[in-house]
Write a protein that holds these residues in place. Structure first.
Motif, mmCIF file in Angstrom:
data_model
loop_
_atom_site.group_PDB
_atom_site.id
_atom_site.type_symbol
_atom_site.label_atom_id
_atom_site.label_comp_id
_atom_site.label_asym_id
_atom_site.label_seq_id
_atom_site.Cartn_x
_atom_site.Cartn_y
_atom_site.Cartn_z
ATOM 1 N N LYS A 194 -7.758 7.409 2.223
ATOM 2 C CA LYS A 194 -8.185 7.889 3.537
ATOM 3 C C LYS A 194 -7.007 8.430 4.340
ATOM 4 N N ILE A 195 -5.882 7.730 4.274
ATOM 5 C CA ILE A 195 -4.690 8.183 4.999
ATOM 6 C C ILE A 195 -4.162 9.473 4.382
ATOM 7 N N LYS A 196 -4.130 9.548 3.053
ATOM 8 C CA LYS A 196 -3.657 10.758 2.375
ATOM 9 C C LYS A 196 -4.544 11.956 2.705
ATOM 10 N N ASN A 197 -5.850 11.750 2.739
ATOM 11 C CA ASN A 197 -6.772 12.821 3.089
ATOM 12 C C ASN A 197 -6.588 13.256 4.538
ATOM 13 N N PHE A 198 -6.349 12.285 5.428
ATOM 14 C CA PHE A 198 -6.094 12.582 6.841
ATOM 15 C C PHE A 198 -4.864 13.475 6.986
ATOM 16 N N PHE A 199 -3.791 13.121 6.291
ATOM 17 C CA PHE A 199 -2.573 13.924 6.355
ATOM 18 C C PHE A 199 -2.801 15.325 5.780
ATOM 19 N N ASP A 200 -3.534 15.408 4.688
ATOM 20 C CA ASP A 200 -3.820 16.715 4.086
ATOM 21 C C ASP A 200 -4.502 17.638 5.101
ATOM 22 N N ASN A 201 -5.503 17.100 5.788
ATOM 23 C CA ASN A 201 -6.275 17.912 6.739
ATOM 24 C C ASN A 201 -5.454 18.274 7.978
ATOM 25 N N VAL A 202 -4.840 17.252 8.592
ATOM 26 C CA VAL A 202 -4.132 17.477 9.855
ATOM 27 C C VAL A 202 -2.872 18.317 9.643
ATOM 28 N N LEU A 203 -2.052 17.932 8.686
ATOM 29 C CA LEU A 203 -0.790 18.648 8.482
ATOM 30 C C LEU A 203 -1.009 20.025 7.867
ATOM 31 N N GLY A 204 -2.090 20.178 7.099
ATOM 32 C CA GLY A 204 -2.432 21.510 6.592
ATOM 33 C C GLY A 204 -2.738 22.475 7.727
ATOM 34 N N THR A 261 0.822 -1.217 0.000
ATOM 35 C CA THR A 261 0.000 0.000 0.000
ATOM 36 C C THR A 261 0.854 1.263 0.000
ATOM 37 N N PHE A 262 2.159 1.113 -0.237
ATOM 38 C CA PHE A 262 3.077 2.248 -0.297
ATOM 39 C C PHE A 262 3.729 2.289 -1.680
#
Length: 212
Positions: A60-70, A42-43
């Motif tokens: 889902k993980i990519k979207n999570f990082f976008d939101n949190v790290l943004g 998955t990588f």
């Protein structure tokens, strides 16, 4: 010639926040891969900081990082982030098995007196380091993250992760974020990795794990 030389040193507050966000994104993805939190298939590899880093392809993980790290990037510009923590938990027992603390310090910088990107007459905050030097320091930290598999204990259970952000009291928390208590690992061992500095932000990386 003089202007070009000056430009290479012109890391701004916003640029510094972007570099820290990128370090967190690529560093945390590397940890998730190295620690086997998700299947290796998955990588996929990506080039960043002069390294080939394996990044999750899960939407889902990519979207999570976008939101949190943004959001973290915005708070770094506002100077209200104190620490970001990656927590690795046992899915069944919810026990914290490992945590990675990314501690932030704010360094003294000068202003060059120019108008900012919005043209509203505010000053741009400028550091003293060029981007290549900063990226070299970040590269060394990520190499250390990769090397931690040689001493960190095997995670022999199904694990999940979460990201906690420690901020100053005046921070406005987004509505869809939850407040939580700090996490601790009983009988833990701690290892401090290299630090890096943009001359505006300084970041320390520390991994804590259960001492078995």
């Amino acid at each position: 010639m003089t202007e070009q030389k000056q430009e290479t040193k012109c890391i701004t507050l916003k640029g510094s926040a972007v570099l820290l966000k990128e370090y967190l994104l690529y560093g945390i993805n590397s940890i998730l891969y190295q620690r086997g939190i998700y299947p290796p298939e998955t990588f996929e590899p990506a080039e960043q900081f002069g390294l080939c880093i394996l990044m999750s392809t899960d939407p889902k993980i990519k979207n999570f990082f976008d939101n949190v790290l943004g959001q973290i990037q915005e708070w770094l510009i506002q100077r209200i982030v104190e620490k970001v923590t990656l927590v690795i938990l046992n899915v069944n027992t919810k026990e914290v098995l490992e945590k990675w603390d990314f501690k932030v310090d704010y360094e003294t910088v000068s202003s060059n007196g120019n108008a900012d990107d919005n043209g509203d007459g505010k000053f741009i905050e400028v550091g003293s380091k060029d981007t290549k030097t900063i990226q070299k320091e970040i590269r060394e930290v990520i190499r250390q993250i990769t090397g931690t598999v040689s001493f960190l204990p095997l995670l022999d259970c199904l694990c999940s992760f979460d990201i906690l952000t420690y901020t100053k009291p005046e921070c406005d928390i987004p509505k869809d974020w939850d407040e939580t208590d700090p996490v601790f690992i009983a009988n833990s061992q701690e290892v401090k990795l290299r630090s890096f500095s943009t001359s505006i932000h300084k970041m320390d990386t520390i991994v804590s794990y259960r001492n078995t």
